[in-house]
Design a protein around this motif. Structure first.
Motif, PDB file in Angstrom:
ATOM      1  N   GLY A  25      37.956  35.682  33.664  1.00 57.17           N
ATOM      2  CA  GLY A  25      36.952  36.036  32.661  1.00 57.17           C
ATOM      3  C   GLY A  25      37.159  35.274  31.364  1.00 57.17           C
ATOM      4  O   GLY A  25      36.198  34.784  30.750  1.00 57.17           O
ATOM      5  N   ALA A  26      38.422  35.157  30.937  1.00 58.27           N
ATOM      6  CA  ALA A  26      38.717  34.406  29.713  1.00 58.27           C
ATOM      7  C   ALA A  26      38.413  32.919  29.903  1.00 58.27           C
ATOM      8  O   ALA A  26      37.885  32.265  28.998  1.00 58.27           O
ATOM      9  N   LEU A  27      38.746  32.390  31.063  1.00 54.49           N
ATOM     10  CA  LEU A  27      38.443  30.986  31.342  1.00 54.49           C
ATOM     11  C   LEU A  27      36.941  30.730  31.296  1.00 54.49           C
ATOM     12  O   LEU A  27      36.480  29.734  30.716  1.00 54.49           O
ATOM     13  N   GLU A  28      36.185  31.621  31.907  1.00 53.78           N
ATOM     14  CA  GLU A  28      34.726  31.463  31.953  1.00 53.78           C
ATOM     15  C   GLU A  28      34.113  31.544  30.558  1.00 53.78           C
ATOM     16  O   GLU A  28      33.155  30.827  30.252  1.00 53.78           O
ATOM     17  N   LYS A  29      34.673  32.398  29.699  1.00 56.89           N
ATOM     18  CA  LYS A  29      34.175  32.475  28.320  1.00 56.89           C
ATOM     19  C   LYS A  29      34.424  31.176  27.574  1.00 56.89           C
ATOM     20  O   LYS A  29      33.744  30.857  26.599  1.00 56.89           O
ATOM     21  N   ASN A  30      35.412  30.421  28.038  1.00 60.15           N
ATOM     22  CA  ASN A  30      35.717  29.121  27.433  1.00 60.15           C
ATOM     23  C   ASN A  30      34.989  27.980  28.139  1.00 60.15           C
ATOM     24  O   ASN A  30      35.322  26.809  27.942  1.00 60.15           O
ATOM     25  N   GLY A  31      34.036  28.308  28.999  1.00 61.49           N
ATOM     26  CA  GLY A  31      33.227  27.283  29.647  1.00 61.49           C
ATOM     27  C   GLY A  31      33.826  26.684  30.902  1.00 61.49           C
ATOM     28  O   GLY A  31      33.331  25.661  31.390  1.00 61.49           O
ATOM     29  N   MET A  32      34.871  27.304  31.439  1.00 59.57           N
ATOM     30  CA  MET A  32      35.506  26.793  32.640  1.00 59.57           C
ATOM     31  C   MET A  32      34.888  27.417  33.896  1.00 59.57           C
ATOM     32  O   MET A  32      34.525  28.592  33.902  1.00 59.57           O
ATOM     33  N   GLU A  33      34.818  26.632  34.948  1.00 58.84           N
ATOM     34  CA  GLU A  33      34.408  27.150  36.252  1.00 58.84           C
ATOM     35  C   GLU A  33      35.645  27.714  36.947  1.00 58.84           C
ATOM     36  O   GLU A  33      36.739  27.165  36.835  1.00 58.84           O
TER      37      GLU A  33
END
Length: 207
Positions: A25-33
């Motif tokens: 979830g944190a990665l996705e908030k940073n634009g990561m797939e």
């Protein structure tokens, strides 16, 4: 950029998944797939050291989920391996998986950041954390840290969510992974590439 997360628990959406999902979830908030890959409950045999994968430049001859991972690993930019604590160590499935994945596919992961996530009821987390981190440090991979050791506590997913410090540690890990991936990408744009390796030297102690 993509981060591949591996769930080494026999429970598809249990404690380990809950921790990995918080990181994702944190990665996705940073634009990561992100992609969470579950090893399942099928048999994963250990490495027999035959060296066929190295000689042929292919995956393991067993043609199972390890080969699926190695293929995905080539396209990923970072990795997070999650495991429950079994007898103060990683799960047997994840241990066998990583032995073979790093033997046959380590070259596809070298130079890319990785991290470990550990789930336990009470003890054994730090020993397990240390065990899995060794795979990265012998494979030229930056190890991503957090604000504490990357562990959560609980007997089930509901209890893990109540581990507020553990869940915050997971979010910090995701943020730190995203930051490092962006730093690596920015370096590549300026021509800063992964160091060229010398030919490997192996010294045997008995001659």
């Amino acid at each position: 950029m993509k981060v591949l997360l591996v769930n080494g628990s026999p429970h598809k959406e249990g404690c380990t998944y809950t921790a990995l999902r918080e990181v994702a979830g944190a990665l996705e908030k940073n634009g990561m797939e992100t992609e969470i890959m579950w090893l399942g409950v099928g048999e994963i045999a250990g490495c027999i050291g035959c060296g066929v994968c190295a000689k042929k430049g292919e995956g393991c001859f067993r043609k199972d989920i390890v080969n699926d991972f190695v293929e995905k690993a080539a396209q990923a930019d970072g990795y997070i391996f999650g495991t429950p604590v079994h007898y103060a160590a990683a799960s047997g499935a994840l241990t066998s998986f990583m032995d073979r994945a790093f033997y046959s596919g380590g070259a596809k992961m070298a130079g890319k950041p990785a991290a470990t996530v550990v789930s336990c009821r009470r003890g054994g987390a730090s020993a397990t954390f240390d065990q899995i981190n060794k795979y990265y440090t012998i494979n030229n991979m930056p190890v991503v840290s957090s604000q504490y050791w990357n562990q959560v506590h609980g007997s089930n997913a509901e209890e893990v969510v109540k581990d507020e410090e553990g869940m915050q540690t997971m979010r910090t890990l995701g943020n730190n992974m995203a930051w490092l991936l962006r730093c690596i990408e920015a370096g590549k744009e300026k021509g800063i590439l992964f160091p060229e390796r010398e030919p490997v030297i192996r010294t045997n102690y008995i001659r």
